[in-house]
Write a protein that holds these residues in place. Structure first.
Motif, PDB file in Angstrom:
ATOM      1  N   ARG A   1      14.393  12.794   8.049  1.00 23.97           N
ATOM      2  CA  ARG A   1      14.703  12.750   9.478  1.00 23.97           C
ATOM      3  C   ARG A   1      14.107  13.962  10.200  1.00 23.97           C
ATOM      4  NH1 ARG A   1      18.880   9.388  11.109  1.00 23.97           N
ATOM      5  NH2 ARG A   1      19.584  10.859  12.698  1.00 23.97           N
ATOM      6  N   ILE A   2      14.263  15.129   9.607  1.00 27.27           N
ATOM      7  CA  ILE A   2      13.757  16.357  10.223  1.00 27.27           C
ATOM      8  C   ILE A   2      12.237  16.328  10.320  1.00 27.27           C
ATOM      9  CG2 ILE A   2      13.510  18.841   9.828  1.00 27.27           C
ATOM     10  CD1 ILE A   2      16.422  18.735   8.715  1.00 27.27           C
ATOM     11  N   VAL A   3      11.585  15.883   9.261  1.00 28.36           N
ATOM     12  CA  VAL A   3      10.119  15.822   9.252  1.00 28.36           C
ATOM     13  C   VAL A   3       9.611  14.831  10.291  1.00 28.36           C
ATOM     14  CG1 VAL A   3       8.132  15.117   7.861  1.00 28.36           C
ATOM     15  CG2 VAL A   3       9.862  16.633   6.885  1.00 28.36           C
ATOM     16  N   ARG A   4      10.284  13.696  10.415  1.00 22.01           N
ATOM     17  CA  ARG A   4       9.870  12.727  11.434  1.00 22.01           C
ATOM     18  C   ARG A   4      10.055  13.293  12.841  1.00 22.01           C
ATOM     19  NH1 ARG A   4      13.409   8.236  10.663  1.00 22.01           N
ATOM     20  NH2 ARG A   4      14.357   9.200   8.828  1.00 22.01           N
ATOM     21  N   ALA A   5      11.122  14.050  13.057  1.00 16.76           N
ATOM     22  CA  ALA A   5      11.332  14.677  14.363  1.00 16.76           C
ATOM     23  C   ALA A   5      10.233  15.694  14.667  1.00 16.76           C
ATOM     24  CB  ALA A   5      12.699  15.349  14.407  1.00 16.76           C
ATOM     25  N   ALA A   6       9.725  16.366  13.634  1.00 19.08           N
ATOM     26  CA  ALA A   6       8.691  17.390  13.831  1.00 19.08           C
ATOM     27  C   ALA A   6       7.351  16.804  14.233  1.00 19.08           C
ATOM     28  CB  ALA A   6       8.547  18.220  12.554  1.00 19.08           C
ATOM     29  N   GLY A   7       7.169  15.514  14.046  1.00 24.10           N
ATOM     30  CA  GLY A   7       5.971  14.842  14.550  1.00 24.10           C
ATOM     31  C   GLY A   7       4.653  15.359  14.002  1.00 24.10           C
ATOM     32  N   GLY A   8       4.601  15.609  12.710  1.00 28.37           N
ATOM     33  CA  GLY A   8       3.356  16.059  12.092  1.00 28.37           C
ATOM     34  C   GLY A   8       3.222  17.565  11.987  1.00 28.37           C
ATOM     35  N   ARG A   9       4.111  18.309  12.614  1.00 20.05           N
ATOM     36  CA  ARG A   9       4.086  19.772  12.487  1.00 20.05           C
ATOM     37  C   ARG A   9       4.689  20.170  11.144  1.00 20.05           C
ATOM     38  NH1 ARG A   9       5.311  17.859  17.304  1.00 20.05           N
ATOM     39  NH2 ARG A   9       4.245  18.630  19.172  1.00 20.05           N
TER      40      ARG A   9
ATOM     41  N   LEU B   1      18.049  24.759  12.899  1.00 19.42           N
ATOM     42  CA  LEU B   1      17.279  23.595  13.343  1.00 19.42           C
ATOM     43  C   LEU B   1      17.679  22.346  12.565  1.00 19.42           C
ATOM     44  CD1 LEU B   1      13.719  25.202  13.533  1.00 19.42           C
ATOM     45  CD2 LEU B   1      15.307  24.796  15.435  1.00 19.42           C
ATOM     46  N   ASP B   2      17.556  21.207  13.211  1.00 22.53           N
ATOM     47  CA  ASP B   2      17.672  19.902  12.572  1.00 22.53           C
ATOM     48  C   ASP B   2      16.897  18.911  13.427  1.00 22.53           C
ATOM     49  OD1 ASP B   2      19.303  19.377  14.765  1.00 22.53           O
ATOM     50  OD2 ASP B   2      21.154  19.326  13.613  1.00 22.53           O
ATOM     51  N   GLU B   3      17.019  17.612  13.121  1.00 21.43           N
ATOM     52  CA  GLU B   3      16.229  16.641  13.862  1.00 21.43           C
ATOM     53  C   GLU B   3      16.594  16.593  15.336  1.00 21.43           C
ATOM     54  OE1 GLU B   3      19.372  14.005  11.723  1.00 21.43           O
ATOM     55  OE2 GLU B   3      18.566  16.046  11.654  1.00 21.43           O
ATOM     56  N   ALA B   4      17.853  16.869  15.663  1.00 25.12           N
ATOM     57  CA  ALA B   4      18.282  16.817  17.061  1.00 25.12           C
ATOM     58  C   ALA B   4      17.720  17.997  17.848  1.00 25.12           C
ATOM     59  CB  ALA B   4      19.805  16.806  17.141  1.00 25.12           C
ATOM     60  N   THR B   5      17.850  19.207  17.312  1.00 28.30           N
ATOM     61  CA  THR B   5      17.337  20.370  18.041  1.00 28.30           C
ATOM     62  C   THR B   5      15.815  20.367  18.103  1.00 28.30           C
ATOM     63  OG1 THR B   5      17.496  21.671  15.997  1.00 28.30           O
ATOM     64  CG2 THR B   5      19.335  21.815  17.531  1.00 28.30           C
ATOM     65  N   ILE B   6      15.159  19.925  17.040  1.00 28.89           N
ATOM     66  CA  ILE B   6      13.703  19.847  17.055  1.00 28.89           C
ATOM     67  C   ILE B   6      13.234  18.841  18.100  1.00 28.89           C
ATOM     68  CG2 ILE B   6      11.698  19.073  15.713  1.00 28.89           C
ATOM     69  CD1 ILE B   6      13.041  20.341  13.254  1.00 28.89           C
ATOM     70  N   THR B   7      13.871  17.688  18.144  1.00 29.50           N
ATOM     71  CA  THR B   7      13.519  16.680  19.144  1.00 29.50           C
ATOM     72  C   THR B   7      13.697  17.232  20.553  1.00 29.50           C
ATOM     73  OG1 THR B   7      14.111  14.853  17.663  1.00 29.50           O
ATOM     74  CG2 THR B   7      14.099  14.380  20.024  1.00 29.50           C
ATOM     75  N   SER B   8      14.791  17.945  20.768  1.00 31.45           N
ATOM     76  CA  SER B   8      15.063  18.508  22.094  1.00 31.45           C
ATOM     77  C   SER B   8      14.035  19.562  22.476  1.00 31.45           C
ATOM     78  CB  SER B   8      16.470  19.113  22.112  1.00 31.45           C
ATOM     79  OG  SER B   8      16.738  19.731  23.344  1.00 31.45           O
ATOM     80  N   ILE B   9      13.715  20.462  21.553  1.00 32.26           N
ATOM     81  CA  ILE B   9      12.739  21.524  21.847  1.00 32.26           C
ATOM     82  C   ILE B   9      11.381  20.927  22.200  1.00 32.26           C
ATOM     83  CG2 ILE B   9      11.403  23.384  20.764  1.00 32.26           C
ATOM     84  CD1 ILE B   9      14.044  24.044  19.209  1.00 32.26           C
ATOM     85  N   LEU B  10      10.936  19.955  21.436  1.00 27.17           N
ATOM     86  CA  LEU B  10       9.634  19.346  21.694  1.00 27.17           C
ATOM     87  C   LEU B  10       9.654  18.538  22.989  1.00 27.17           C
ATOM     88  CD1 LEU B  10       8.600  18.256  18.086  1.00 27.17           C
ATOM     89  CD2 LEU B  10       7.915  20.306  19.354  1.00 27.17           C
ATOM     90  N   ALA B  11      10.766  17.873  23.269  1.00 24.19           N
ATOM     91  CA  ALA B  11      10.872  17.097  24.510  1.00 24.19           C
ATOM     92  C   ALA B  11      10.793  18.001  25.738  1.00 24.19           C
ATOM     93  CB  ALA B  11      12.177  16.309  24.518  1.00 24.19           C
ATOM     94  N   GLN B  12      11.217  19.253  25.581  1.00 22.09           N
ATOM     95  CA  GLN B  12      11.155  20.214  26.684  1.00 22.09           C
ATOM     96  C   GLN B  12       9.794  20.902  26.781  1.00 22.09           C
ATOM     97  OE1 GLN B  12      14.797  22.833  26.897  1.00 22.09           O
ATOM     98  NE2 GLN B  12      15.402  21.586  25.138  1.00 22.09           N
ATOM     99  N   GLY B  13       8.866  20.464  25.949  1.00 19.10           N
ATOM    100  CA  GLY B  13       7.532  21.053  25.984  1.00 19.10           C
ATOM    101  C   GLY B  13       7.359  22.257  25.103  1.00 19.10           C
ATOM    102  N   GLY B  14       8.290  22.493  24.189  1.00  7.43           N
ATOM    103  CA  GLY B  14       8.175  23.622  23.278  1.00  7.43           C
ATOM    104  C   GLY B  14       6.864  23.600  22.511  1.00  7.43           C
ATOM    105  N   GLN B  15       6.265  24.769  22.357  1.00  5.65           N
ATOM    106  CA  GLN B  15       4.972  24.896  21.690  1.00  5.65           C
ATOM    107  C   GLN B  15       5.183  25.466  20.287  1.00  5.65           C
ATOM    108  OE1 GLN B  15       1.864  23.917  23.278  1.00  5.65           O
ATOM    109  NE2 GLN B  15       3.523  22.920  24.402  1.00  5.65           N
ATOM    110  N   VAL B  16       5.202  24.588  19.320  1.00  7.96           N
ATOM    111  CA  VAL B  16       5.568  24.975  17.956  1.00  7.96           C
ATOM    112  C   VAL B  16       4.551  24.422  16.968  1.00  7.96           C
ATOM    113  CG1 VAL B  16       7.379  24.931  16.203  1.00  7.96           C
ATOM    114  CG2 VAL B  16       8.013  24.851  18.633  1.00  7.96           C
TER     115      VAL B  16
END
Length: 489
Positions: free
Chosen positions: A147-155, A299-314
């Protein structure tokens, strides 16, 4: 490979009732008769669409190595619960049964037998606790990691969880399971040693705090590790201190002709979405677009999804406690249930009946097939009686046990049998599968077989676990007759 258990005997890691039941069977029953137990689970963690099967290798190690030392027997004797004849028999114990299992790393669904043990009555009873401990823990962490890896979207994602794991084994086996689930590396050195998986890390705040000033700390680290120069910039102030000092060190490295293979910064606190956006902007303006931004901190899938949705650069995530403990849902819930008993040389189905529908078991020794459409997507799993012929060369009728009144058929489909013989007479049938190979198998399934709709976090599509008509009718007949099996003509 160096096994974790080479220097200790974990055979006694079992519930007491396994031993008291085994003692009773030994005294009262024909213990040469075979029985079959299924391992299955009833619910995916986190309301997910599927789970990842992990821990099989450790189960096979355990079954091969299981024995009781003189010290073990002496302790059991001191409990004054067991017949001496049973203890003598136990002192020469070795597992001689068979095991059938899904390939480790298989995407799996509730209700289907992911592992089946066929052995004599006592042997099959004694192995329950350790099998469930390994499968429950590693499947839970592998599923969470996926779940966490899928939220990271290839990162990149790395396991940082050892210090928050529930003990040493949880850290080591948790790292193994995390890699199976898709995590690229671990900070846990022993896991890297045991399982040949990549290890990595940066620095702690203590490195920065030890020196009189942050810039000196960064310079010394860069001098020692120019090709892994990830600087932790939140010890004092991310934007006013840490980042400017990091940029200064990167400029000094560039001016000295040092071309780092990997450099950048890590942030472990604060508003990670805002800070990564601002950090990326300033690194780019300073001429370091290739500098990596790594973040950590609960971090988990929820926080990672939220950070990326806000435009986080990771570029990479270090995930710790919420991965290694599966904080959001820390119990997997696989069970080990009797499904068949040998009578007159034939394995006769057994069923557990309950007022709770989800606790009614699937009786008998079974085959599980994954059904694929013409595009190679898995559209259902199919439970059949062992030995049943599944002919998909023509429309094949099946039963959805949740909607048995509907007449449905598979058309233009293919099938793959999931359970395979992995242990015969107490000896494994194949070589150990490397963790990286298991991880690649998981990735291939998720990319090519499992629907995106099953992989979403919210309201995932329910994967159908269907039954052949003969199997469904057998189960219904047993339920209609108080759990008794009636042989069909």
């Amino acid at each position: 490979m160096n096994r974790i258990n080479d220097k200790r005997n974990i055979s006694m890691m079992m519930d007491l009732y396994e031993l008291t039941m085994a003692n009773g069977y030994f005294l009262e029953e024909n213990t040469d008769a075979k029985v079959a137990f299924d391992v299955f689970y009833r619910k995916n963690p986190d309301e997910g669409g599927f789970s990842i099967f992990a821990g099989l290798e450790q189960v096979l190690e355990y079954l091969e190595d299981m024995h009781f030392s003189e010290e073990d027997i002496a302790y059991l004797r001191s409990l004054k619960l067991f017949d001496e004849r049973f203890l003598i028999w136990l002192s020469a114990f070795h597992f001689h049964g068979d095991a059938y299992a899904f390939p480790e790393g298989s995407v799996m669904y509730p209700g289907e037998p992911i592992l089946t043990v066929v052995a004599n009555l006592v042997e099959a009873q004694l192995v329950e606790t350790e099998i469930l401990a390994q499968v429950n823990h590693q499947s839970l962490i592998a599923t969470k990691a996926s779940r966490i890896v899928r939220a990271a979207g290839g990162r990149a994602v790395s396991d940082f969880g050892a210090r928050r794991a529930h003990n040493n084994d949880a850290a080591i086996y948790g790292a193994r399971a995390a890699v199976i689930g898709g995590v690229g590396s671990t900070a846990t050195v022993s896991a890297g040693q045991y399982f040949d998986i990549p290890v990595g890390g940066t620095m702690a705040h203590s490195w920065v705090m030890y020196y009189n000033d942050e810039l000196t700390a960064f310079r010394k680290f860069a001098k020692i590790y120019p090709d892994n120069c990830i600087l932790l910039i939140d010890t004092y102030d991310v934007l006013d201190s840490g980042l400017p000092n990091a940029i200064q060190v990167f400029k000094e490295m560039r001016d000295a002709g040092i071309h780092s293979k990997s450099f950048g910064i890590r942030i472990d606190s604060g508003d990670l979405a805002y800070l990564t956006k601002e950090t990326r902007k300033r690194l780019d303006e300073a001429g370091f677009p290739e500098a990596k931004i790594v973040i950590s901190n609960s971090l988990d899938e929820a926080t990672i999804t939220s950070i990326l949705a806000q435009g986080g650069q990771v570029n990479a995530f270090g995930v710790g406690e919420r991965l290694i403990t599966s904080k959001s849902e820390p119990v997997f819930g696989a069970v080990y249930k009797l499904c068949a008993v040998e009578e007159d040389g034939e394995m006769i189905p057994r069923i557990k009946v309950s007022e709770s529908v989800e606790k009614i078991t699937n009786p008998g020794i079974k085959e599980v097939y994954r059904i694929y459409n013409e595009e190679g997507r898995a559209i259902a799993d199919l439970i059949a009686e062992k030995g049943e012929e599944i002919d998909l060369s023509k429309p094949y009728r099946f039963v959805d046990p949740e909607k048995p009144w509907k007449v449905r058929s598979f058309e233009h489909c293919t099938a793959r049998k999931l359970q395979q013989l992995v242990m015969k007479d107490g000896q494994r049938t194949g070589a150990e599968v490397p963790v990286k190979q298991i991880a690649a198998y998981v990735k291939d399934q998720l990319q090519h077989e499992i629907w995106d709709e099953e992989q979403r976090f919210e309201n995932p599509h329910r994967h159908y676990v269907d039954m052949t008509p003969d199997y469904y009718e057998m189960k219904m007949d047993m339920l209609a007759h108080g759990g008794k099996y009636r042989k069909r003509k």
